[in-house]
Design a protein around this motif. Structure first.
Motif, PDB file in Angstrom:
ATOM      1  N   PRO A  40       9.615 -10.085   0.871  1.00 41.62           N
ATOM      2  CA  PRO A  40      10.875 -10.644   0.363  1.00 41.62           C
ATOM      3  C   PRO A  40      10.757 -11.230  -1.035  1.00 41.62           C
ATOM      4  CG  PRO A  40      10.075 -11.829   2.317  1.00 41.62           C
ATOM      5  CD  PRO A  40       9.253 -10.611   2.175  1.00 41.62           C
ATOM      6  N   GLU A  41       9.614 -11.833  -1.366  1.00 42.69           N
ATOM      7  CA  GLU A  41       9.578 -12.446  -2.703  1.00 42.69           C
ATOM      8  C   GLU A  41       9.544 -11.430  -3.825  1.00 42.69           C
ATOM      9  OE1 GLU A  41       7.621 -13.176   0.273  1.00 42.69           O
ATOM     10  OE2 GLU A  41       7.282 -15.125  -0.657  1.00 42.69           O
ATOM     11  N   TYR A  42       9.305 -10.190  -3.480  1.00 45.48           N
ATOM     12  CA  TYR A  42       9.287  -9.199  -4.547  1.00 45.48           C
ATOM     13  C   TYR A  42      10.440  -8.212  -4.450  1.00 45.48           C
ATOM     14  CZ  TYR A  42       4.783 -11.283  -5.291  1.00 45.48           C
ATOM     15  OH  TYR A  42       3.791 -12.190  -5.516  1.00 45.48           O
ATOM     16  N   ARG A  43      11.481  -8.627  -3.770  1.00 52.39           N
ATOM     17  CA  ARG A  43      12.692  -7.824  -3.810  1.00 52.39           C
ATOM     18  C   ARG A  43      13.270  -7.893  -5.218  1.00 52.39           C
ATOM     19  NH1 ARG A  43      13.401  -5.176   0.832  1.00 52.39           N
ATOM     20  NH2 ARG A  43      14.924  -4.304  -0.554  1.00 52.39           N
ATOM     21  N   ASP A  44      12.934  -8.964  -5.898  1.00 52.67           N
ATOM     22  CA  ASP A  44      13.338  -9.050  -7.297  1.00 52.67           C
ATOM     23  C   ASP A  44      12.452  -8.114  -8.100  1.00 52.67           C
ATOM     24  OD1 ASP A  44      13.904  -9.578  -9.854  1.00 52.67           O
ATOM     25  OD2 ASP A  44      13.379 -11.696  -9.816  1.00 52.67           O
ATOM     26  N   VAL A  45      13.079  -7.030  -8.559  1.00 49.79           N
ATOM     27  CA  VAL A  45      12.299  -5.978  -9.179  1.00 49.79           C
ATOM     28  C   VAL A  45      11.491  -6.478 -10.370  1.00 49.79           C
ATOM     29  CG1 VAL A  45      12.404  -3.720 -10.237  1.00 49.79           C
ATOM     30  CG2 VAL A  45      13.990  -4.301  -8.434  1.00 49.79           C
ATOM     31  N   ASP A  46      12.055  -7.394 -11.119  1.00 51.74           N
ATOM     32  CA  ASP A  46      11.349  -7.843 -12.312  1.00 51.74           C
ATOM     33  C   ASP A  46      10.037  -8.525 -11.963  1.00 51.74           C
ATOM     34  OD1 ASP A  46      13.256  -6.927 -14.160  1.00 51.74           O
ATOM     35  OD2 ASP A  46      14.552  -8.598 -13.609  1.00 51.74           O
ATOM     36  N   LYS A  47      10.103  -9.368 -10.961  1.00 47.82           N
ATOM     37  CA  LYS A  47       8.884 -10.026 -10.519  1.00 47.82           C
ATOM     38  C   LYS A  47       7.855  -8.995 -10.094  1.00 47.82           C
ATOM     39  CE  LYS A  47       9.805 -14.522  -8.422  1.00 47.82           C
ATOM     40  NZ  LYS A  47      10.105 -15.091  -7.101  1.00 47.82           N
ATOM     41  N   ALA A  48       8.308  -8.098  -9.238  1.00 52.35           N
ATOM     42  CA  ALA A  48       7.393  -7.082  -8.725  1.00 52.35           C
ATOM     43  C   ALA A  48       6.791  -6.295  -9.877  1.00 52.35           C
ATOM     44  CB  ALA A  48       8.128  -6.141  -7.779  1.00 52.35           C
ATOM     45  N   GLN A  49       7.627  -5.978 -10.830  1.00 48.08           N
ATOM     46  CA  GLN A  49       7.129  -5.170 -11.932  1.00 48.08           C
ATOM     47  C   GLN A  49       6.062  -5.906 -12.718  1.00 48.08           C
ATOM     48  OE1 GLN A  49       9.928  -4.011 -14.902  1.00 48.08           O
ATOM     49  NE2 GLN A  49       8.771  -2.181 -15.459  1.00 48.08           N
ATOM     50  N   LYS A  50       6.289  -7.195 -12.913  1.00 48.12           N
ATOM     51  CA  LYS A  50       5.282  -7.967 -13.643  1.00 48.12           C
ATOM     52  C   LYS A  50       3.940  -7.890 -12.950  1.00 48.12           C
ATOM     53  CE  LYS A  50       7.859 -11.312 -16.295  1.00 48.12           C
ATOM     54  NZ  LYS A  50       8.916 -12.159 -15.782  1.00 48.12           N
ATOM     55  N   VAL A  51       3.965  -8.094 -11.663  1.00 49.08           N
ATOM     56  CA  VAL A  51       2.701  -8.081 -10.937  1.00 49.08           C
ATOM     57  C   VAL A  51       2.073  -6.699 -10.977  1.00 49.08           C
ATOM     58  CG1 VAL A  51       1.590  -8.466  -8.727  1.00 49.08           C
ATOM     59  CG2 VAL A  51       3.463  -9.929  -9.428  1.00 49.08           C
ATOM     60  N   LEU A  52       2.873  -5.678 -10.688  1.00 48.75           N
ATOM     61  CA  LEU A  52       2.331  -4.324 -10.662  1.00 48.75           C
ATOM     62  C   LEU A  52       1.821  -3.908 -12.036  1.00 48.75           C
ATOM     63  CD1 LEU A  52       4.742  -2.386  -8.285  1.00 48.75           C
ATOM     64  CD2 LEU A  52       2.515  -3.381  -7.826  1.00 48.75           C
ATOM     65  N   THR A  53       2.534  -4.316 -13.059  1.00 46.47           N
ATOM     66  CA  THR A  53       2.092  -3.973 -14.399  1.00 46.47           C
ATOM     67  C   THR A  53       0.743  -4.615 -14.693  1.00 46.47           C
ATOM     68  OG1 THR A  53       4.384  -3.864 -15.115  1.00 46.47           O
ATOM     69  CG2 THR A  53       2.711  -3.977 -16.828  1.00 46.47           C
ATOM     70  N   SER A  54       0.576  -5.819 -14.202  1.00 50.52           N
ATOM     71  CA  SER A  54      -0.690  -6.491 -14.479  1.00 50.52           C
ATOM     72  C   SER A  54      -1.853  -5.772 -13.800  1.00 50.52           C
ATOM     73  CB  SER A  54      -0.641  -7.945 -14.016  1.00 50.52           C
ATOM     74  OG  SER A  54      -0.822  -8.026 -12.634  1.00 50.52           O
ATOM     75  N   PHE A  55      -1.556  -4.962 -12.793  1.00 49.48           N
ATOM     76  CA  PHE A  55      -2.626  -4.148 -12.217  1.00 49.48           C
ATOM     77  C   PHE A  55      -3.063  -3.073 -13.203  1.00 49.48           C
ATOM     78  CE2 PHE A  55      -0.988  -4.814  -7.640  1.00 49.48           C
ATOM     79  CZ  PHE A  55      -1.599  -6.045  -7.615  1.00 49.48           C
ATOM     80  N   ASP A  56      -2.094  -2.472 -13.825  1.00 48.32           N
ATOM     81  CA  ASP A  56      -2.424  -1.376 -14.733  1.00 48.32           C
ATOM     82  C   ASP A  56      -3.121  -1.875 -15.990  1.00 48.32           C
ATOM     83  OD1 ASP A  56      -1.589   0.713 -13.241  1.00 48.32           O
ATOM     84  OD2 ASP A  56       0.451   0.734 -14.019  1.00 48.32           O
ATOM     85  N   SER A  57      -2.622  -2.971 -16.486  1.00 49.47           N
ATOM     86  CA  SER A  57      -3.302  -3.524 -17.658  1.00 49.47           C
ATOM     87  C   SER A  57      -4.627  -4.075 -17.180  1.00 49.47           C
ATOM     88  CB  SER A  57      -2.468  -4.626 -18.271  1.00 49.47           C
ATOM     89  OG  SER A  57      -2.563  -5.793 -17.487  1.00 49.47           O
ATOM     90  N   ASP A  58      -5.372  -4.669 -18.071  1.00 53.44           N
ATOM     91  CA  ASP A  58      -6.653  -5.175 -17.611  1.00 53.44           C
ATOM     92  C   ASP A  58      -6.585  -6.676 -17.343  1.00 53.44           C
ATOM     93  OD1 ASP A  58      -6.338  -4.055 -20.306  1.00 53.44           O
ATOM     94  OD2 ASP A  58      -7.671  -5.712 -20.809  1.00 53.44           O
ATOM     95  N   ALA A  59      -5.409  -7.107 -16.896  1.00 49.62           N
ATOM     96  CA  ALA A  59      -5.240  -8.531 -16.607  1.00 49.62           C
ATOM     97  C   ALA A  59      -6.212  -9.003 -15.531  1.00 49.62           C
ATOM     98  CB  ALA A  59      -3.811  -8.806 -16.170  1.00 49.62           C
TER      99      ALA A  59
END
Lengths: 364, 364
Positions: free
Chosen positions: A244-263
């Motif tokens: 539920p906390e990632y139904r907000d697409v923007d939040k989810a995207q931030k997290v998922l993007t940080s996987f791709d980057s080298d965060a």
DNA sequence: CTTTAGCACTCGATACCTTTGAGTGCTAAG
DNA sequence: CTTAGCACTCAAAGGTATCGAGTGCTAAAG
């Protein structure tokens, strides 16, 4: 200052409920729990006190309470019940790890997938190697008139190879000479030791097959450099979207993007001096993108200077008890397997990782 | 029946606009395009006709039109402008592919990342190998009293190795004997050829090091079996969430989940008899989960019986021209690199992949 | 002193209604 | 054949009323 027993019980209840429902917990819900013998009014008072003390938070006046970072910390450190794995769970984990796999990175990819399945969260697996690896031994195998296979054994006992072509014919003797020179001059030194002087020196004494030397040095340098590297696999990213906390697409995207980057590439550094399971809660985490998000990581030993880590990424609300239990068990199973490299053997029935350090937690 | 020039022009405009804006296209927007010399009423008539013909669709009465699957097909097959890459684009692609990488799978992972970057969509890279690989040659290298390295050269010229431990001391002569036996009896046969009779036969004539045989056979079988396997990397999953059609978390989750499952594992089969770029539009796609979603894939040759594919996954609305142009260029660059294995060399300034087959499209 | 019942209050969530405006099809004039 | 005009449609946006979970506080009961 120590909390009263009752306060602890209330706090635990709130966290448990919040973990289950992902929604602010009201006093009524708490007092309806089976072993809660007080009325909602009493609970309300306790909750007000806990809020005062900073363990709970109120999104707005007329909503229930949610645990603060401090509340989670207390929960993870002291309050959470240790979640024993059921027999089926251990069985399914074991049988999953069981298939012996050959290549470490493939295996770790698979493990990430398994961890993700077991926790229903995105999972990360990392292997990182201390630098300082050297080549222990070189061998050259001739295949046909111009084909040569270079086999290098590293100080970690890993073996790598490369197929090369030699523009001129070389005899078996030439190759024997070359490998003798290589073994004499280029063993026991790290990537930084392969200087151009060394290269020249080796080439001058390498005889007929000297033109292979630059290729070999290149390959060795590259290989050794890669050895100091960390290797990371992520699985189950999609599971994040089920929460539920990632139904907000923007939040989810931030997290998922940080996987791709080298965060996440500084994870090994963060875990460097930790043992066992570490829970990173909330903001100011490994990566700034991950507010509201926690990372639970467990280290385990692969041997040969190799360091393994598995972990999951999820909402701060995640079920820490379940997650840490499974991670510990995975880690322990993997350790056992890696310490009997030739005949991978299942860890037997003992359901929980008793030999591990208690989880530590870092917050803020 | 052939469409009139004007109808084609309108259709192209609608698709172009829809690709850019992701929103239904109205007659006004079309007639405001620079080279559109008719009034909105005329466009309206044309659009009504195109709707009648099945090339456009109307989400509801008072909205603009969006292209149907048939509309996309016509667009991709005939209408779309070929998108030439700018010099910067080719440069950045080249410099990205340039760093020679050693391991194929690592490289393909990297390539997926690059493709994803270049297209701003999730990207897939696949390598698949025809089965039928055999072992061409075995070598055994002794390292210390009980250590033995097995080096196998496959019919694909790939070389794999494994470190083994021998419980008893073995002399160099024992190993020479064993490798002679292996090379005599166990070359040129596929994974299915390693029967238990063969195993026994080899063991009986293998002398002192016979106990290595089962390990070797195991390893060889496993390796050969893996050779027939497909290997897949996905990158940039998070980019999907940036697109308006996947703001709906459920949709996005379906697609992302299909990445984790093996819904895409039949891609190689689908592409088997295709050459060049293939566009799979809309429903009834490779995976059923991918309604509204298209897949664009390009095959290229790696050599040695290896088959490479790169592609992207995105909304049906994606910018086909741009995507296919970049994929083709990538594929061409990769082909060139793989065909000069020892000194990877950059394809030079020629910006577009002219040697490739025209894109084909499959729909429904 | 602790616990509990009662009650007024707060405030996000939900549902319902209205308004808005982009876009349409049709008609009639150019 | 093209275009201007117009009435009509309908999703999206915004505004308002209602609802109800949950709260803090008070006062009575244990």
């Amino acid at each position: 200052m120590e909390l009263s027993e009752r306060k602890k019980k209330v706090l635990r209840s709130v966290v448990d409920l919040y973990i289950r429902t992902a929604e602010p917990v009201g006093s009524k819900a708490v007092c309806e729990l089976p072993d809660m013998k007080f009325s909602s009014a009493t609970i309300r008072n306790e909750m007000a006190a806990l809020t005062e003390l900073g363990y709970l938070e109120q999104p707005h006046t007329s909503a229930g309470r949610i645990p603060s970072a401090a509340g989670y910390r207390l929960y993870v450190d002291e309050l959470m019940a240790d979640h024993r794995l059921s027999l089926e769970e251990t069985k399914s984990i074991n049988s999953a790890i069981e298939d012996k796999m050959q290549r470490l990175d493939r295996m770790m990819e698979k493990v990430a997938k398994l961890v993700s399945q077991a926790t229903d969260l995105p999972a990360i697996s990392v292997t990182s190697r201390q630098s300082g690896t050297t080549v222990k031994r070189y061998d050259l195998i001739q295949t046909g008139p111009t084909g040569v296979i270079l086999v290098m054994m590293l100080s970690t006992d890993e073996v790598v190879n490369k197929l090369m072509r030699l523009p001129v014919d070389a005899t078996d003797t030439d190759l024997k000479l070359l490998s003798a020179v290589l073994n004499a001059a280029m063993t026991g030194i790290g990537a930084e030791g392969f200087t151009s002087e060394l290269l020249e020196k080796v080439m001058s004494s390498a005889g007929a097959a000297a033109m292979l030397v630059p290729v070999i040095v290149d390959f060795a340098t590259e290989t050794l450099r890669r050895q100091g590297h960390t290797d990371m696999a992520i699985a189950g990213q999609a599971r994040l979207l089920g929460l539920p906390e990632y139904r907000d697409v923007d939040k989810a995207q931030k997290v998922l993007t940080s996987f791709d980057s080298d965060a996440l590439s500084n994870l090994p550094a963060v875990m460097q001096n930790e043992n066992g399971t570490k829970v990173l809660v909330g903001p100011e985490n490994v990566a700034q993108e991950l507010k509201d998000t926690s990372v639970v990581m467990t280290k385990f030993d692969i041997g040969d200077g190799l360091q393994g880590m598995i972990g999951v990424v999820g909402p701060t609300r995640m079920d820490y008890a379940k997650v840490t239990a499974r991670l510990s068990y995975f880690a322990e199973s993997l350790s056992k397997i890696f310490n009997k490299p030739e005949q991978p053997q299942l860890p037997d029935g003992d359901p929980v990782g008793e030999g591990l350090d208690p989880p530590s937690i870092q917050e803020n």
